[in-house]
Design an enzyme around this catalytic site. Structure first.
Site, PDB file in Angstrom:
ATOM      1  N   HIS A  46       0.810  -1.220   0.000  1.00  9.60           N
ATOM      2  CA  HIS A  46       0.000   0.000   0.000  1.00  9.60           C
ATOM      3  C   HIS A  46       0.842   1.268   0.000  1.00  9.60           C
ATOM      4  CE1 HIS A  46      -3.649  -2.227   0.329  1.00  9.60           C
ATOM      5  NE2 HIS A  46      -3.287  -2.804   1.451  1.00  9.60           N
ATOM      6  N   ARG A  71       7.238  -5.496   3.233  1.00  9.42           N
ATOM      7  CA  ARG A  71       5.969  -6.160   2.895  1.00  9.42           C
ATOM      8  C   ARG A  71       5.861  -6.092   1.389  1.00  9.42           C
ATOM      9  NH1 ARG A  71      -0.214  -5.056   4.781  1.00  9.42           N
ATOM     10  NH2 ARG A  71       0.118  -2.969   3.962  1.00  9.42           N
ATOM     11  N   ASP A  85      17.381 -10.329  -2.055  1.00 10.85           N
ATOM     12  CA  ASP A  85      18.699 -10.050  -2.643  1.00 10.85           C
ATOM     13  C   ASP A  85      19.160  -8.636  -2.305  1.00 10.85           C
ATOM     14  OD1 ASP A  85      18.843 -12.568  -3.715  1.00 10.85           O
ATOM     15  OD2 ASP A  85      18.231 -11.971  -5.742  1.00 10.85           O
ATOM     16  N   GLU A 147      -5.540 -12.044   6.991  1.00 12.34           N
ATOM     17  CA  GLU A 147      -6.344 -10.821   6.931  1.00 12.34           C
ATOM     18  C   GLU A 147      -7.606 -11.000   6.086  1.00 12.34           C
ATOM     19  OE1 GLU A 147      -4.072  -7.552   5.275  1.00 12.34           O
ATOM     20  OE2 GLU A 147      -3.102  -8.803   3.777  1.00 12.34           O
ATOM     21  N   ASP A 173      -8.021  -5.325   6.956  1.00 13.33           N
ATOM     22  CA  ASP A 173      -8.554  -6.223   5.934  1.00 13.33           C
ATOM     23  C   ASP A 173      -9.387  -7.333   6.559  1.00 13.33           C
ATOM     24  OD1 ASP A 173      -7.967  -5.390   3.278  1.00 13.33           O
ATOM     25  OD2 ASP A 173      -5.852  -5.683   3.713  1.00 13.33           O
TER      26      ASP A 173
HETATM   27  C1  3PY Z   1      -4.411  -4.521   7.455  1.00 14.76           C
HETATM   28  O1  3PY Z   1      -4.764  -4.106   8.564  1.00 14.76           O
HETATM   29  O2  3PY Z   1      -5.156  -5.026   6.628  1.00 14.76           O
HETATM   30  C2  3PY Z   1      -3.020  -4.399   7.066  1.00 14.76           C
HETATM   31  O3  3PY Z   1      -2.646  -4.894   6.036  1.00 14.76           O
HETATM   32  C3  3PY Z   1      -2.110  -3.652   7.988  1.00 14.76           C
HETATM   33  O4  3PY Z   1      -0.865  -3.528   7.463  1.00 14.76           O
HETATM   34 MG    MG Z   2      -4.107  -5.557   4.753  1.00 13.16          MG
END
Ligand code: 3PY
Ligand code: MG
Length: 253
Positions: A46, A71, A85, A147, A173
């Site tokens: 994001h 991430r 890498d 999530e 999420d």
């Molecule tokens: C969420 O809360 O969905 C996330 O991905 C937090 O990083």
């Molecule tokens: Mg998320």
């Protein structure tokens, strides 16, 4: 190989405080490490960072004691291998719904015979040291994000994935997947129960559990509840909060 600070903290049975970057700024990355974050995660899902930003942000984190994490935007093996890498000491993979996806993630982030990571640690060796290849599999931390409702349903099987170091809960999420609005800690009973189920599943399987939090207070609450890695929100949120407060002070509000 240089030790992974995340593992050092976990070996002492303590929680990691992890900074989170929505920006792609090496300056902010370095600041997060210097100010005391145990780890700093660059968010390519994001956040605004692209692959060409990763090298510079990893370099900036290396100027501090913090462990560098990324991430990734998806479980794409090519990207996972590339951020490793470039010197990431941990990868967080979003939206892991099944044990099979978790196994694919571990495979992409591990050298043979454990996995199928291709050899070419261009900066990994500079940061990690000459024995990078021999030690990378045991030193790099792999966290699969839970999530979604499917991830929740399969959480026990995901946690049983060989080579997975932990899960990382995305409360926003997870909330929307369960039909609720994202909110701060303990704002919805069903989401809270789902979060606790994930934590219990991880600990039962002997792996770690991290969680994204609404800020410092929320992170402290989660630490007290037994989460092994807590993220006190992201850089843009922290800047937003300080900006609002300072502008109000400047206006005499
Ligand atoms: C969420 O809360 O969905 C996330 O991905 C937090 O990083
Ligand atoms: Mg998320």
């Amino acid at each position: 190989m240089r030790a992974n600070k995340i593992q050092t903290i976990w070996n002492a049975n303590q929680s990691v405080i992890c900074g989170w970057m929505n920006t792609e700024s090496p300056y902010i990355a370095e600041m997060m490490g210097v100010k005391g974050m145990d780890a700093v995660c660059l968010d390519m899902q994001h956040g605004v960072a692209h692959i060409q930003d990763v090298y510079h942000v990893m370099q900036a984190i290396s100027a501090t004691e913090a462990a560098p994490l990324v991430r990734v935007p998806s479980s794409d093996p090519a990207l996972i291998m590339k951020v490793l890498d470039l010197g990431a000491y941990g990868v967080i993979c979003p939206l892991v719904d099944t044990a099979e996806e978790a196994a694919d993630f571990v495979h992409a982030s591990s050298y043979p015979p454990m996995g199928g990571r291709s050899y070419g640690p261009v900066r990994g060796t500079l940061y990690g040291g000459p024995d990078y290849f021999a030690k990378a599999n045991e030193t790099i931390v792999r966290l699969a994000m839970i999530e979604t409702a499917s991830g929740l349903e399969n959480v026990e099987a995901i946690c049983a994935t060989s080579g997975l170091d932990g899960i990382f809960i995305g409360p926003a999420d997870l909330a929307i997947s369960l039909g609720h609005l994202p909110g701060p800690e303990h704002s919805n009973d069903e989401v809270e129960e789902a979060i606790s189920t994930c934590k219990a599943a991880a600990h039962k399987a002997g792996i770690k559990v991290g969680i994204f939090c609404s800020g410092g207070k929320g992170a402290n609450l989660r630490r007290g509840e037994g989460y092994d890695l807590v993220v006190p929100s992201h850089d843009a949120y922290l800047l937003d909060r300080i900006l609002k407060a300072e502008i109000a002070l400047a206006r005499g509000d």
